[in-house]
Design an enzyme around this catalytic site. Structure first.
Site, PDB file in Angstrom:
ATOM      1  N   ALA A  66       0.879  -1.168   0.000  1.00 46.45           N
ATOM      2  CA  ALA A  66       0.000   0.000   0.000  1.00 46.45           C
ATOM      3  C   ALA A  66       0.917   1.218   0.000  1.00 46.45           C
ATOM      4  O   ALA A  66       2.050   1.140   0.496  1.00 46.45           O
ATOM      5  CB  ALA A  66      -0.866  -0.021   1.245  1.00 46.45           C
ATOM      6  N   GLY A 112       0.412  -4.845   1.043  1.00 44.71           N
ATOM      7  CA  GLY A 112      -0.812  -4.830   0.235  1.00 44.71           C
ATOM      8  C   GLY A 112      -0.632  -5.539  -1.107  1.00 44.71           C
ATOM      9  O   GLY A 112      -1.608  -6.020  -1.685  1.00 44.71           O
ATOM     10  N   GLU A 115      -1.068  -9.111  -0.332  1.00 43.13           N
ATOM     11  CA  GLU A 115      -2.494  -9.268   0.003  1.00 43.13           C
ATOM     12  C   GLU A 115      -3.348  -9.276  -1.261  1.00 43.13           C
ATOM     13  O   GLU A 115      -4.317 -10.027  -1.375  1.00 43.13           O
ATOM     14  CB  GLU A 115      -2.934  -8.143   0.963  1.00 43.13           C
ATOM     15  CG  GLU A 115      -2.299  -8.311   2.340  1.00 43.13           C
ATOM     16  CD  GLU A 115      -2.590  -7.144   3.264  1.00 43.13           C
ATOM     17  OE1 GLU A 115      -2.180  -6.012   2.943  1.00 43.13           O
ATOM     18  OE2 GLU A 115      -3.225  -7.356   4.315  1.00 43.13           O
ATOM     19  N   GLU A 135       4.570  -5.381   7.377  1.00 38.17           N
ATOM     20  CA  GLU A 135       3.893  -4.275   8.072  1.00 38.17           C
ATOM     21  C   GLU A 135       4.400  -4.044   9.490  1.00 38.17           C
ATOM     22  O   GLU A 135       4.483  -2.909   9.941  1.00 38.17           O
ATOM     23  CB  GLU A 135       2.371  -4.514   8.101  1.00 38.17           C
ATOM     24  CG  GLU A 135       1.673  -4.237   6.782  1.00 38.17           C
ATOM     25  CD  GLU A 135       1.680  -5.402   5.810  1.00 38.17           C
ATOM     26  OE1 GLU A 135       2.411  -6.383   6.051  1.00 38.17           O
ATOM     27  OE2 GLU A 135       0.961  -5.338   4.804  1.00 38.17           O
TER      28      GLU A 135
HETATM   29  N1  COA Z   1       4.641   2.968  -0.662  1.00 40.42           N
HETATM   30  C1  COA Z   1       5.062   4.133  -1.219  1.00 40.42           C
HETATM   31  N2  COA Z   1       6.166   4.229  -1.972  1.00 40.42           N
HETATM   32  C2  COA Z   1       6.871   3.100  -2.182  1.00 40.42           C
HETATM   33  C3  COA Z   1       6.494   1.855  -1.641  1.00 40.42           C
HETATM   34  C4  COA Z   1       5.317   1.824  -0.840  1.00 40.42           C
HETATM   35  N3  COA Z   1       4.879   0.702  -0.299  1.00 40.42           N
HETATM   36  N4  COA Z   1       7.407   0.928  -2.015  1.00 40.42           N
HETATM   37  C5  COA Z   1       8.307   1.564  -2.772  1.00 40.42           C
HETATM   38  N5  COA Z   1       7.996   2.880  -2.883  1.00 40.42           N
HETATM   39  C6  COA Z   1       8.708   3.937  -3.609  1.00 40.42           C
HETATM   40  C7  COA Z   1       9.941   4.405  -2.860  1.00 40.42           C
HETATM   41  O1  COA Z   1       9.590   5.351  -1.864  1.00 40.42           O
HETATM   42  C8  COA Z   1      10.748   4.986  -3.994  1.00 40.42           C
HETATM   43  O2  COA Z   1      10.205   6.246  -4.320  1.00 40.42           O
HETATM   44  P1  COA Z   1      11.191   7.526  -4.594  1.00 40.42           P
HETATM   45  O3  COA Z   1      12.032   7.094  -5.767  1.00 40.42           O
HETATM   46  O4  COA Z   1      10.240   8.637  -4.908  1.00 40.42           O
HETATM   47  O5  COA Z   1      11.980   7.691  -3.358  1.00 40.42           O
HETATM   48  C9  COA Z   1      10.448   4.054  -5.158  1.00 40.42           C
HETATM   49  O6  COA Z   1       9.225   3.414  -4.830  1.00 40.42           O
HETATM   50  C10 COA Z   1      11.504   2.995  -5.386  1.00 40.42           C
HETATM   51  O7  COA Z   1      11.679   2.286  -4.161  1.00 40.42           O
HETATM   52  P2  COA Z   1      13.112   2.084  -3.440  1.00 40.42           P
HETATM   53  O8  COA Z   1      12.876   1.861  -1.997  1.00 40.42           O
HETATM   54  O9  COA Z   1      14.039   3.205  -3.824  1.00 40.42           O
HETATM   55  O10 COA Z   1      13.626   0.762  -4.178  1.00 40.42           O
HETATM   56  P3  COA Z   1      14.619  -0.313  -3.590  1.00 40.42           P
HETATM   57  O11 COA Z   1      14.967  -1.215  -4.726  1.00 40.42           O
HETATM   58  O12 COA Z   1      15.725   0.342  -2.857  1.00 40.42           O
HETATM   59  O13 COA Z   1      13.775  -1.146  -2.501  1.00 40.42           O
HETATM   60  C11 COA Z   1      11.801  -2.306  -1.638  1.00 40.42           C
HETATM   61  C12 COA Z   1      12.671  -1.925  -2.891  1.00 40.42           C
HETATM   62  C13 COA Z   1      10.551  -2.975  -2.159  1.00 40.42           C
HETATM   63  C14 COA Z   1      12.600  -3.264  -0.736  1.00 40.42           C
HETATM   64  C15 COA Z   1      11.470  -1.003  -0.856  1.00 40.42           C
HETATM   65  O14 COA Z   1      10.920  -0.074  -1.775  1.00 40.42           O
HETATM   66  C16 COA Z   1      10.473  -1.195   0.260  1.00 40.42           C
HETATM   67  O15 COA Z   1      10.827  -1.713   1.300  1.00 40.42           O
HETATM   68  N6  COA Z   1       9.212  -0.754   0.068  1.00 40.42           N
HETATM   69  C17 COA Z   1       8.195  -0.779   1.075  1.00 40.42           C
HETATM   70  C18 COA Z   1       7.682  -2.175   1.277  1.00 40.42           C
HETATM   71  C19 COA Z   1       6.642  -2.206   2.393  1.00 40.42           C
HETATM   72  O16 COA Z   1       6.939  -1.986   3.539  1.00 40.42           O
HETATM   73  N7  COA Z   1       5.410  -2.505   2.002  1.00 40.42           N
HETATM   74  C20 COA Z   1       4.338  -2.629   2.938  1.00 40.42           C
HETATM   75  C21 COA Z   1       3.569  -1.391   2.992  1.00 40.42           C
HETATM   76  S1  COA Z   1       2.184  -1.551   4.103  1.00 40.42           S
END
Ligand code: COA
Length: 260
Positions: A66, A112, A115, A135
């Site tokens: 999400a 999400g 999910e 989460e």
């Molecule tokens: N919500 C909002 N933005 C998100 C996102 C999320 N769940 N997941 C990734 N993004 C965004 C990042 O903020 C980044 O945006 P920016 O370039 O404007 O800063 C972009 O997507 C790329 O992500 P980034 O983190 O730079 O890529 P990465 O390869 O370093 O890492 C992940 C990939 C998936 C490990 C990491 O993005 C992550 O941990 N995301 C969140 C996962 C999460 O906790 N999901 C559950 C949410 S309830």
């Protein structure tokens, strides 16, 4: 219908819905959730659609969760509303759709995103896919049905482990645990999912939606799944599809189902 965060294609009676926010790793914001609801509803009510494949744009992510930026300042009431609305509009909606939905997990499926994949009727992953419910690392729990569906798919102990450690599992472990049905190289993922959809397409669409209802009934506490099965089984006998299916078998030809 034109969407801002989705691409929708119709190929041979198979609708391919691609979540298209690659810069945000296809994270689900409100707009995407609403558009997915409409795209799925359109596909489900279109007699020309016999199966739906849901995937993410690009090679990196199915859906990375999400959109955290949308709810980081929410209070308790807003959080309850977010969770309830999301579950009704998208997650429960997919699970109970009459048209079969296959999730093609082409990369990260987190929070999400996992999910969403779990709400689909079944899942196929590419070898690079990573899945998890992280989460608790944000100080919250899954709110789009994850605590329920993960336990249903992989069992309580493994669900507890995944949720409490917030760790991702790779595609091969996901297959071993029954979270996904098969794993393919990324370049073959859509072909594989299309071949599954083609197999589904040959069968009676009304029988398929009756099967979805009956299998889902097993997971509802207030419902006797055997009773639902009896009723859905019986209803099939009143359909043109049943007449066509049995007649085609006796005439040694392939059935041509109308979905009526
Ligand atoms: N919500 C909002 N933005 C998100 C996102 C999320 N769940 N997941 C990734 N993004 C965004 C990042 O903020 C980044 O945006 P920016 O370039 O404007 O800063 C972009 O997507 C790329 O992500 P980034 O983190 O730079 O890529 P990465 O390869 O370093 O890492 C992940 C990939 C998936 C490990 C990491 O993005 C992550 O941990 N995301 C969140 C996962 C999460 O906790 N999901 C559950 C949410 S309830």
């Amino acid at each position: 219908m034109q969407f801002k965060t989705l691409l929708v294609q119709l190929e041979n009676k198979i609708s391919i819905i691609t979540i298209d926010r690659p810069k945000k790793l296809n994270a689900l914001n409100r707009e995407t959730i609403s558009e997915l609801h409409h795209a799925l509803k359109d596909a489900d009510t279109n007699h020309n659609v016999r199966a739906i494949i849901l995937t993410g744009h690009g090679q990196k992510a199915f859906v990375a969760g999400a959109d955290i930026s949308e709810f980081s300042d929410f209070d308790v009431q807003q959080a309850a509303q977010l969770s309830r609305e999301g579950q009704t509009l998208l997650f429960d909606f997919i699970e109970t759709l009459s048209t079969p939905v296959i999730a093609a997990i082409n990369g990260f499926a987190l929070g999400g995103g996992l999910e969403l994949a779990m709400a689909a009727h079944f899942r196929i992953a590419s070898t690079n896919a990573l899945m998890g419910l992280p989460e608790v690392s944000l100080g919250v729990i899954p709110g789009y049905g994850g605590t329920q569906r993960l336990a249903q798919l992989v069992g309580k102990g493994r669900a507890m482990e995944m949720i409490m450690t917030a760790q991702m599992i790779d595609a091969s472990k996901a297959e071993q645990w029954g979270l996904v049905n098969a794993v393919t190289p990324q370049e073959e993922l859509m072909t594989y999912c299309m071949s599954m959809a083609e197999k589904i397409k040959r069968n009676g669409p009304l029988a398929i939606s009756a099967a979805i209802k009956s299998v889902n009934a097993n997971f509802k506490n207030d419902t006797n799944g055997y009773d639902v099965e009896i009723s859905e089984f019986a209803k099939c006998f009143g359909t043109a599809d049943f007449k066509e299916g049995t007649t085609a078998f006796l005439e040694k030809r392939r059935a041509n189902f109308s979905g009526e």
